[in-house]
Write a protein that holds these residues in place. Structure first.
Motif, PDB file in Angstrom:
ATOM      1  N   GLN A  43       0.814  -1.159  -0.105  1.00  0.00           N
ATOM      2  CA  GLN A  43      -0.131   0.096  -0.023  1.00  0.00           C
ATOM      3  C   GLN A  43       0.875   1.399   0.128  1.00  0.00           C
ATOM      4  O   GLN A  43       0.475   2.298  -0.650  1.00  0.00           O
ATOM      5  N   ALA A  44       1.845   1.187   0.894  1.00  0.00           N
ATOM      6  CA  ALA A  44       2.716   2.483   0.667  1.00  0.00           C
ATOM      7  C   ALA A  44       3.578   2.523  -0.453  1.00  0.00           C
ATOM      8  O   ALA A  44       3.808   3.861  -1.080  1.00  0.00           O
ATOM      9  N   GLN A  45       3.879   1.548  -1.191  1.00  0.00           N
ATOM     10  CA  GLN A  45       4.569   1.709  -2.544  1.00  0.00           C
ATOM     11  C   GLN A  45       3.575   2.261  -3.584  1.00  0.00           C
ATOM     12  O   GLN A  45       4.009   3.028  -4.139  1.00  0.00           O
ATOM     13  N   HIS A  46       2.328   1.815  -3.539  1.00  0.00           N
ATOM     14  CA  HIS A  46       1.401   2.134  -4.576  1.00  0.00           C
ATOM     15  C   HIS A  46       1.051   3.547  -4.271  1.00  0.00           C
ATOM     16  O   HIS A  46       0.891   4.404  -5.082  1.00  0.00           O
ATOM     17  N   LYS A  47       0.964   3.950  -2.835  1.00  0.00           N
ATOM     18  CA  LYS A  47       0.560   5.441  -2.558  1.00  0.00           C
ATOM     19  C   LYS A  47       1.834   6.382  -3.103  1.00  0.00           C
ATOM     20  O   LYS A  47       1.455   7.361  -3.532  1.00  0.00           O
ATOM     21  N   LEU A  48       2.815   5.820  -2.956  1.00  0.00           N
ATOM     22  CA  LEU A  48       4.163   6.564  -3.347  1.00  0.00           C
ATOM     23  C   LEU A  48       4.012   6.751  -4.962  1.00  0.00           C
ATOM     24  O   LEU A  48       4.354   7.944  -5.476  1.00  0.00           O
ATOM     25  N   ARG A  49       3.758   5.684  -5.615  1.00  0.00           N
ATOM     26  CA  ARG A  49       3.607   5.595  -7.126  1.00  0.00           C
ATOM     27  C   ARG A  49       2.695   6.677  -7.486  1.00  0.00           C
ATOM     28  O   ARG A  49       2.893   7.229  -8.451  1.00  0.00           O
ATOM     29  N   HIS A  50       1.744   6.802  -6.930  1.00  0.00           N
ATOM     30  CA  HIS A  50       0.531   7.634  -7.427  1.00  0.00           C
ATOM     31  C   HIS A  50       1.125   8.986  -7.090  1.00  0.00           C
ATOM     32  O   HIS A  50       0.756   9.914  -7.992  1.00  0.00           O
ATOM     33  N   GLN A  51       1.594   9.333  -5.973  1.00  0.00           N
ATOM     34  CA  GLN A  51       2.069  10.569  -5.573  1.00  0.00           C
ATOM     35  C   GLN A  51       3.118  11.268  -6.636  1.00  0.00           C
ATOM     36  O   GLN A  51       3.282  12.321  -7.035  1.00  0.00           O
ATOM     37  N   LEU A  52       4.138   9.916  -6.860  1.00  0.00           N
ATOM     38  CA  LEU A  52       5.097  10.488  -7.856  1.00  0.00           C
ATOM     39  C   LEU A  52       4.402  11.015  -9.283  1.00  0.00           C
ATOM     40  O   LEU A  52       4.638  11.747  -9.883  1.00  0.00           O
TER      41      LEU A  52
END
Length: 144
Positions: A43-52
């Protein structure tokens, strides 16, 4: 975005000890805590990918609005770093997903072990690459 990077770093540093998962006396509690850790990390990785992705689009949109030449250069440099970080993180997440699928398939088809092993080997390089790219994004100057 910086908070999401820090959150991902915190989750990676709190990684459960792999020795806890070895052996035949695994308790269901240990497996549940590992699954929870894995889910939190994804979830943290996907959230970061979305914010990038959002930061990239904002940067692309803002570039023509900047008047100063120096600000445009900083924005272009930052945009390149964002793109590289986004691609590196995406590649890592994709290879992680492929490795898991091949690992699941290997229970039925032994030929899938080759694919699982290949993706597992790629994951360490991808992990180092995306952490390097995220560090570059963290160190990037704010252009506005």
């Amino acid at each position: 975005m910086l908070k999401a990077i820090q959150n991902l770093d915190d989750i990676n540093n709190a990684e459960p000890d792999s020795s806890d998962l070895e052996g035949s006396d695994l308790e269901s509690h240990d497996l549940k805590s590992y699954d929870s850790y894995s889910n939190d990390k994804q979830q943290a990785q996907h959230k970061l990918r979305h914010q990038l992705k959002n930061s990239r689009y904002i940067s692309e949109f803002a570039t023509p609005l900047l008047r100063k030449k120096g600000a445009k250069k900083k924005n272009k440099r930052g945009l390149k770093r964002l793109i590289k970080a986004q691609k590196a993180l995406g590649r890592y997440l994709d290879h992680n997903q492929y490795q898991q699928r091949y690992q699941q398939k290997s229970t039925v088809d032994t030929n899938a072990l080759y694919g699982a092993g290949w993706f597992a080997a790629r994951l360490s390089d991808d992990y180092n690459r995306h952490h390097k790219r995220l560090a570059n994004v963290k160190d990037n100057d704010i252009f506005w």
